[in-house]
Design an enzyme around this catalytic site. Structure first.
Site, mmCIF file in Angstrom:
data_model
loop_
_atom_site.group_PDB
_atom_site.id
_atom_site.type_symbol
_atom_site.label_atom_id
_atom_site.label_comp_id
_atom_site.label_asym_id
_atom_site.label_seq_id
_atom_site.Cartn_x
_atom_site.Cartn_y
_atom_site.Cartn_z
ATOM 1 N N PRO A 54 0.830 -1.206 0.000
ATOM 2 C CA PRO A 54 0.000 0.000 0.000
ATOM 3 C C PRO A 54 0.856 1.245 0.000
ATOM 4 C CG PRO A 54 0.069 -0.965 2.194
ATOM 5 C CD PRO A 54 0.791 -1.919 1.291
ATOM 6 N N ASP A 55 0.294 2.340 -0.513
ATOM 7 C CA ASP A 55 1.028 3.593 -0.437
ATOM 8 C C ASP A 55 0.862 4.174 0.960
ATOM 9 O OD1 ASP A 55 -1.481 4.628 -0.308
ATOM 10 O OD2 ASP A 55 -1.419 5.673 -2.230
ATOM 11 N N PHE A 56 1.337 5.386 1.168
ATOM 12 C CA PHE A 56 1.339 5.927 2.521
ATOM 13 C C PHE A 56 0.118 6.773 2.846
ATOM 14 C CE2 PHE A 56 5.705 4.770 1.899
ATOM 15 C CZ PHE A 56 6.120 4.368 3.148
ATOM 16 N N ARG A 57 -0.388 7.541 1.893
ATOM 17 C CA ARG A 57 -1.346 8.581 2.262
ATOM 18 C C ARG A 57 -2.778 8.367 1.774
ATOM 19 N NH1 ARG A 57 3.609 11.015 1.659
ATOM 20 N NH2 ARG A 57 4.237 12.372 3.370
ATOM 21 N N ASN A 128 11.573 4.320 -3.313
ATOM 22 C CA ASN A 128 11.003 3.194 -2.576
ATOM 23 C C ASN A 128 12.019 2.573 -1.616
ATOM 24 O OD1 ASN A 128 8.707 3.643 -4.095
ATOM 25 N ND2 ASN A 128 9.234 2.109 -5.618
ATOM 26 N N ASP A 130 11.437 -0.713 -0.494
ATOM 27 C CA ASP A 130 11.030 -2.118 -0.438
ATOM 28 C C ASP A 130 12.040 -3.111 -1.004
ATOM 29 O OD1 ASP A 130 10.711 -1.764 -3.247
ATOM 30 O OD2 ASP A 130 8.646 -1.122 -2.941
ATOM 31 N N HIS A 147 15.717 7.456 -0.508
ATOM 32 C CA HIS A 147 15.145 7.502 0.844
ATOM 33 C C HIS A 147 15.575 6.305 1.683
ATOM 34 C CE1 HIS A 147 11.722 10.181 -0.954
ATOM 35 N NE2 HIS A 147 12.867 10.819 -0.846
#
Length: 461
Positions: A54-57, A128, A130, A147
């Site tokens: 899932p994304d964050f927002r 990303n 991940d 990041h």
């Protein structure tokens, strides 16, 4: 949300400088001609959502929304280094869900790996964390994880690297790992960039690479976070740039050789692979790195459905729908419980505020006040008007708690706030001499009157 595109779009009648036309087919011809040898790719969360991450927002489904149940001061605190030092547990709840090994690369990830296999990839910049690019087969020395990522971890104090096998054990057990150096024992976290931390040195060392590119491909990013968002602009004016995204972002569309493909990343990549004649090769690579898992599951479900009668299929669909509804109701129930808990906390805070001592005479002897309590106590003597001014808290501006209502049978003295309310108002004795030097008997102090006193005319002075 994507970055607002305030750049002037190219006139459709303006011909491209390098490509034959502004289309994926023209990009494919450009690649097949063998001209691009230094392709730079930039990716964001959009290339991983089809992997199940899932994304964050996103409301309700984003990671930040689901973290609300952990009672964080604000959702982003889970990635705040200051908060992590105080309470690392919420991050490790999230880490258990996102840790590499549970997800598999997508078609988009495999396309980047295929570019590398054909000796065309200069560098991949990704937002990303991940590690799916690595799992897809992109070499680590060609990846700039702007990041950070879960690939490595270390102590946040002495910076000693922490063994990967111990990290996996800690995450799976839901435990917070600590530094292996005995005299340190600091907290350990993956090398993910938290709020309050600098970007990895590798990002700044390679920031010039897009300026050397002969083709730039950007996929699945809002280009809203700097300094990553500025990378596509470093490409030379005559270098083709391809955007595969759900919306136009950055300055895309402002140059003659910009090609914009709106939609899902995997579908856009498949279109480009078809134009290149790479589709079979791409899907073969994808199946090798995890696509087989999905394919086998899909085949199993197909066989299962073929063996079922129409009634059984209908029953299975109803059961699935019922499960989804139950899950939604549970989420709503959890949300309701969190709201009630927050309201109860707010209510108790208001009560404790109203019960604070009004003067130093009311503080029991031997009570030690903290610095903040002392400030609150001194400010209690300020005027009512000033107390009604909104105050600023860590979460932002908020209205001060409302003043508790004063019951008509309750004398407004501090001593009675936490005691049982009297059943009747105390009778005033007119014969008693009023000592105005006492705080509660000064002329401007509210004193409850009996009904007979209320009907009396004020005495003449």
């Amino acid at each position: 949300m994507g970055q607002e595109n305030s750049h002037e779009q190219i006139d459709p009648s303006t011909p491209p400088r390098t490509l034959s036309t502004r289309s994926l087919e023209a990009v494919a011809d450009y690649i097949k001609d063998g001209r691009p040898k230094r392709i730079v790719v930039m990716t964001g969360a959009g290339v991983s959502t089809s992997a199940g991450i899932p994304d964050f927002r996103s409301p309700d489904t984003g990671l930040y929304a689901n973290l609300a149940r952990l009672d964080l001061p604000y959702a982003e605190a889970v990635f705040d280094i200051s908060y992590f030092r105080q309470n690392p547990d919420p991050f490790y709840v999230l880490a258990k869900e996102l840790y590499p090994g549970k997800f598999y690369p997508t078609i988009a990830h495999s396309f980047v790996a295929l570019l590398n296999e054909k000796s065309m990839l200069q560098m991949l910049f990704t937002q990303n964390i991940d590690c799916l690019e690595r799992k897809a087969g992109v070499p680590g020395d060609k990846i700039v994880e702007a990041h950070g990522s879960f690939a490595t971890q270390r102590c946040i104090d002495c910076k000693t690297e922490y063994p990967g096998n111990l990290m996996i054990q800690a995450v799976e057990a839901g435990e917070v790992p600590h530094c292996t150096v005995p005299q340190c024992n600091g907290l350990v976290k993956p090398d993910i960039v938290f709020f309050g931390e600098a970007l990895p040195e590798a990002f700044f060392q390679n920031r010039h690479v897009p300026a050397m590119a002969d083709l730039v491909i950007v996929m699945g990013t809002s280009l809203s976070v700097q300094p990553f968002a500025s990378l596509p602009q470093f490409a030379s004016e005559a270098v083709p740039r391809v955007l595969i995204n759900k919306e136009i972002v950055g300055d895309f569309g402002s140059r003659p050789d910009d090609v914009v493909v709106l939609g899902d990343c995997d579908e856009g990549v498949k279109r480009l692979a078809d134009a290149l004649g790479w589709r079979d090769e791409l899907e073969s690579m994808w199946l090798e790195v995890g696509g087989k898992v999905r394919e086998k599951e899909a085949a199993r479900l197909r066989e299962q459905r073929q063996a079922m009668s129409q009634d059984e299929i209908l029953e299975a669909e109803i059961e699935k729908l019922t499960g989804e509804v139950d899950a939604a109701l549970k989420m709503s129930k959890d949300h309701e419980e969190r709201v009630i808990t927050q309201l109860e906390k707010s209510s108790s805070n208001e009560i404790s505020t109203s019960a604070a001592p009004a003067s130093s005479d009311d503080i029991p002897s031997g009570t030690i006040m903290t610095k903040e309590e002392s400030k609150d106590h001194l400010s209690s003597g300020q005027s009512t008007a000033s107390s009604e001014v909104p105050t600023k808290s860590e979460g932002g501006w908020k209205e001060p708690p409302s003043t508790p209502a004063i019951g008509e049978n309750t004398p407004p003295t501090v001593e009675n706030v936490n005691k049982e309310l009297p059943s009747a108002a105390p009778q005033a004795d007119g014969k008693v001499i009023v000592d105005v030097t006492l705080p509660h008997q000064r002329p401007n102090t509210l004193v409850p009157e009996s009904e007979s006193d209320q009907n009396k005319k004020p005495p003449r002075i």
